[in-house]
Design a protein around this motif. Sequence first.
Motif, mmCIF file in Angstrom:
data_model
loop_
_atom_site.group_PDB
_atom_site.id
_atom_site.type_symbol
_atom_site.label_atom_id
_atom_site.label_comp_id
_atom_site.label_asym_id
_atom_site.label_seq_id
_atom_site.Cartn_x
_atom_site.Cartn_y
_atom_site.Cartn_z
ATOM 1 N N GLU A 263 -52.075 16.768 22.950
ATOM 2 C CA GLU A 263 -51.774 15.414 22.494
ATOM 3 C C GLU A 263 -51.210 14.546 23.603
ATOM 4 O O GLU A 263 -51.424 13.330 23.628
ATOM 5 C CB GLU A 263 -50.786 15.461 21.322
ATOM 6 C CG GLU A 263 -51.395 15.853 20.002
ATOM 7 C CD GLU A 263 -52.420 14.840 19.520
ATOM 8 O OE1 GLU A 263 -52.046 13.692 19.247
ATOM 9 O OE2 GLU A 263 -53.598 15.207 19.439
ATOM 10 N N ILE A 264 -50.478 15.130 24.525
ATOM 11 C CA ILE A 264 -49.801 14.320 25.544
ATOM 12 C C ILE A 264 -50.445 14.451 26.920
ATOM 13 O O ILE A 264 -49.929 13.904 27.892
ATOM 14 C CB ILE A 264 -48.314 14.694 25.643
ATOM 15 C CG1 ILE A 264 -48.133 16.134 26.127
ATOM 16 C CG2 ILE A 264 -47.621 14.499 24.297
ATOM 17 C CD1 ILE A 264 -46.683 16.537 26.348
ATOM 18 N N ARG A 266 -52.065 13.879 30.168
ATOM 19 C CA ARG A 266 -52.438 12.721 30.993
ATOM 20 C C ARG A 266 -53.168 13.185 32.249
ATOM 21 O O ARG A 266 -53.500 12.374 33.107
ATOM 22 C CB ARG A 266 -51.193 11.932 31.377
ATOM 23 C CG ARG A 266 -50.371 11.422 30.208
ATOM 24 C CD ARG A 266 -49.106 10.726 30.668
ATOM 25 N NE ARG A 266 -49.379 9.523 31.414
ATOM 26 C CZ ARG A 266 -49.513 8.306 30.879
ATOM 27 N NH1 ARG A 266 -49.413 8.164 29.564
ATOM 28 N NH2 ARG A 266 -49.751 7.258 31.628
ATOM 29 N N ASP A 443 -44.680 11.389 28.668
ATOM 30 C CA ASP A 443 -44.919 10.827 27.345
ATOM 31 C C ASP A 443 -43.707 10.042 26.864
ATOM 32 O O ASP A 443 -43.846 9.027 26.173
ATOM 33 C CB ASP A 443 -45.247 11.943 26.352
ATOM 34 C CG ASP A 443 -45.791 11.407 25.046
ATOM 35 O OD1 ASP A 443 -46.985 11.049 25.012
ATOM 36 O OD2 ASP A 443 -45.026 11.298 24.072
ATOM 37 N N GLU A 444 -42.517 10.504 27.204
ATOM 38 C CA GLU A 444 -41.299 9.768 26.830
ATOM 39 C C GLU A 444 -41.312 8.380 27.460
ATOM 40 O O GLU A 444 -41.025 7.380 26.797
ATOM 41 C CB GLU A 444 -40.066 10.550 27.280
ATOM 42 C CG GLU A 444 -38.745 9.874 26.985
ATOM 43 C CD GLU A 444 -38.345 9.903 25.534
ATOM 44 O OE1 GLU A 444 -37.548 9.033 25.111
ATOM 45 O OE2 GLU A 444 -38.802 10.810 24.810
ATOM 46 N N ALA A 446 -43.951 6.769 28.625
ATOM 47 C CA ALA A 446 -45.056 6.000 28.041
ATOM 48 C C ALA A 446 -44.637 5.414 26.696
ATOM 49 O O ALA A 446 -45.007 4.282 26.353
ATOM 50 C CB ALA A 446 -46.279 6.902 27.866
ATOM 51 N N PRO A 452 -46.901 4.530 21.003
ATOM 52 C CA PRO A 452 -48.233 5.104 20.803
ATOM 53 C C PRO A 452 -48.714 4.873 19.376
ATOM 54 O O PRO A 452 -47.915 4.584 18.475
ATOM 55 C CB PRO A 452 -48.005 6.604 21.052
ATOM 56 C CG PRO A 452 -46.575 6.824 20.661
ATOM 57 C CD PRO A 452 -45.842 5.564 21.044
ATOM 58 N N VAL A 473 -41.600 13.534 21.061
ATOM 59 C CA VAL A 473 -43.041 13.258 21.168
ATOM 60 C C VAL A 473 -43.645 13.101 19.775
ATOM 61 O O VAL A 473 -44.403 12.154 19.504
ATOM 62 C CB VAL A 473 -43.750 14.395 21.933
ATOM 63 C CG1 VAL A 473 -45.268 14.236 21.838
ATOM 64 C CG2 VAL A 473 -43.325 14.415 23.394
ATOM 65 N N ARG A 477 -45.080 9.678 17.117
ATOM 66 C CA ARG A 477 -46.391 9.639 16.455
ATOM 67 C C ARG A 477 -46.293 9.666 14.929
ATOM 68 O O ARG A 477 -47.305 9.551 14.247
ATOM 69 C CB ARG A 477 -47.243 10.807 16.966
ATOM 70 C CG ARG A 477 -47.739 10.552 18.390
ATOM 71 C CD ARG A 477 -48.049 11.817 19.149
ATOM 72 N NE ARG A 477 -48.588 11.496 20.470
ATOM 73 C CZ ARG A 477 -47.839 11.148 21.516
ATOM 74 N NH1 ARG A 477 -46.523 11.082 21.384
ATOM 75 N NH2 ARG A 477 -48.402 10.856 22.682
#
Length: 672
Positions: A263-264, A266, A443-444, A446, A452, A473, A477
């Motif tokens: 999911e995270i 990159r 992710d944090e 982002a 997101p 995370v 979501r």
Amino acid sequence: MTSTEPALQHVLDQERAHHERCRTALAAMVEGAGQQVVIGADVSASGADAEVLGYQLRSRAKALRELPEGPLFFGALRGSEGQLHIGRLRISEHPAEPPLVVDWRAPVSRAFYQASARDPQGVTVRRRFGWAPGSRGDSGDLTGLEDEHLEQGETRDSEIVAREIERPRVGPMRDIAATIQPEQDDLVRGDLALSVCVQGAPGTGKTAVGLHRAAYLLYTYPQRIRRGGLLILGPNRTFLSYIAEVLPALGETGVRQSTLGEEIARGPVRGVDDERAAVVKHDARMAGVLRRALYARVRPEGNGAEIALPDGAYRWRVPAGQLARIVTEVREEEPPYEVGRERLRARIVRCLREQVERRAGPPPGAWVRRIERARPVSAYVDAVWPRVRPEEVVAGLLGDEAALAAAAEGLLDAGEQRALLWERPPRSWKSARWSAADLVLLDEVAGLIAHPEGYGHVVVDEAQDLSPMECRVIARRARFGSLTVLGDLAQGTTPWAARAWPTVLAHLGKPDAAVVTLTTGFRVPQAVVGLANRLLERLDVEVPAARSLRGDGELRMRETTVDGVPGAVVAAVRDALGREGSVGVVAADADVPRVRTALDAAGIGAAGPDEPGARVALVPASVVKGLEYDHVVAVEPAAIAEAEERGLHRLYVVLTRAVSRLEVVRGRELPF
């Protein structure tokens, strides 16, 4: 009532005939769904409507085509309004006619799971059907039935349910629609808006409950789920391959089943952290460190200059002091970083527009749009609130001792900061070798830059192993959705594993979620549960001991010398192969090559954990969580316990993977 009684043969024949009628109707439904897709493509409608219609028709046709073969009903209810058959999906000969089979998720089906002699709920007779093991849906495979006369106060333990629960586990995980217990049904049918945490002892069916809850929500709230989507999060791909067939068997396809890492992602994971660095990166305090590092790039004082904007014969100005106040105000509102940039731009433009309005009246919209992108305005925004990528922020933090010290002041001590710093910082973030924990940090950041897209519902399994930063995370979501959190604190094996659910739920953003405990096991035999409960007393978590409804099963200790362990494992596997069902050989990760060599030399082919249909699987202890085998050969428990900091928890997992028989092979003393 069973089919062995001659008087009931006629009833059994009637049910087989009904099943044949259902098979014919289902075939017509599949064909009709395909025709509707073709017809729908020619429907005259707006682009958006046509797209929605096409998606719905294609999804329905795909779900019917991909429905696994098998019996079309497993139960029936008889009441004042006649008899209803219960199955995994609704089957009818015509949409306007009463269904031949009612979906197990329909409200009317709930009585099948909840009705009792004390509370019949309008049911006079509950009927369960027995099918031949592995039936692909042939009507002749209907081998028996049981009737429970609830209106007469009759209560009985179902032999059919017991056989289904105890059926050998070769292959992927099966659905439990036919065997859901009342307490499980309560969880499955919970409202979409409610988040729930299920603390489940081994064998209590918590994973199955989570998957059936997902299927129930998809059925009950199709529009709301379609808007937000539904996500199943598992601990690894091995686990996801094991559960992959459950939702399709329940008529639900297209559900995203993923791991947190996927999911995270990159980019590829090419770096490896030592345990100290990983522990710090997964700590909740890192959220504060990263926020500081990101917003350190915002300079409220700007460059001390004003904005001067030529506009025909005039030059509009915003003084430096007023600009600094605007930046400070936006910072204090704490919007996502990108929102803050645009909010800053909008307020600067508003100041300019107010000057124009005082002099010449409201400006046209074209003027406003031109000013929004005017070079002096954009240059100022870029100077005081620059665009940034998550990779730049994290690389700037981990590669710069001074920047890290400034961001971590009061949050991390000097030793923790040293653990985070890269020994050899890359030339730029583009050449950084990111670790798995780094992806969580990225992710944090982002999420601080822009929220997101979220899901309508997320099912999280093995949640006890989530770190605070991983929980964040998921929280991002599920910000406007709900969660089904599944786990067992006793099975927490990561260095940051949870000790209490309220802490986890707070990090997940659902502090008010109810915690429901399941302690009654349906899969793991009492003999195995008894051994695991002895170990449970040594673990640093407070969870109630499990109990099992199964009095069958077998526990065996095979003692040998340390050097004799490989040979004893071979003997144990041969014994297991003389019985029906799957065999899982579980050893400490470092011992797997030695065990495989012994099995190969004995001519026993053992698959890896990623092949759920294999008769014999050799599984490292680190990936066995969530898997089940009829027969488990646990190799040298002492080595499993010594392999990691929370090794006793890992051993607890290993000892509770058997659903029929556990054989412990040891050359050393048990560590409990």
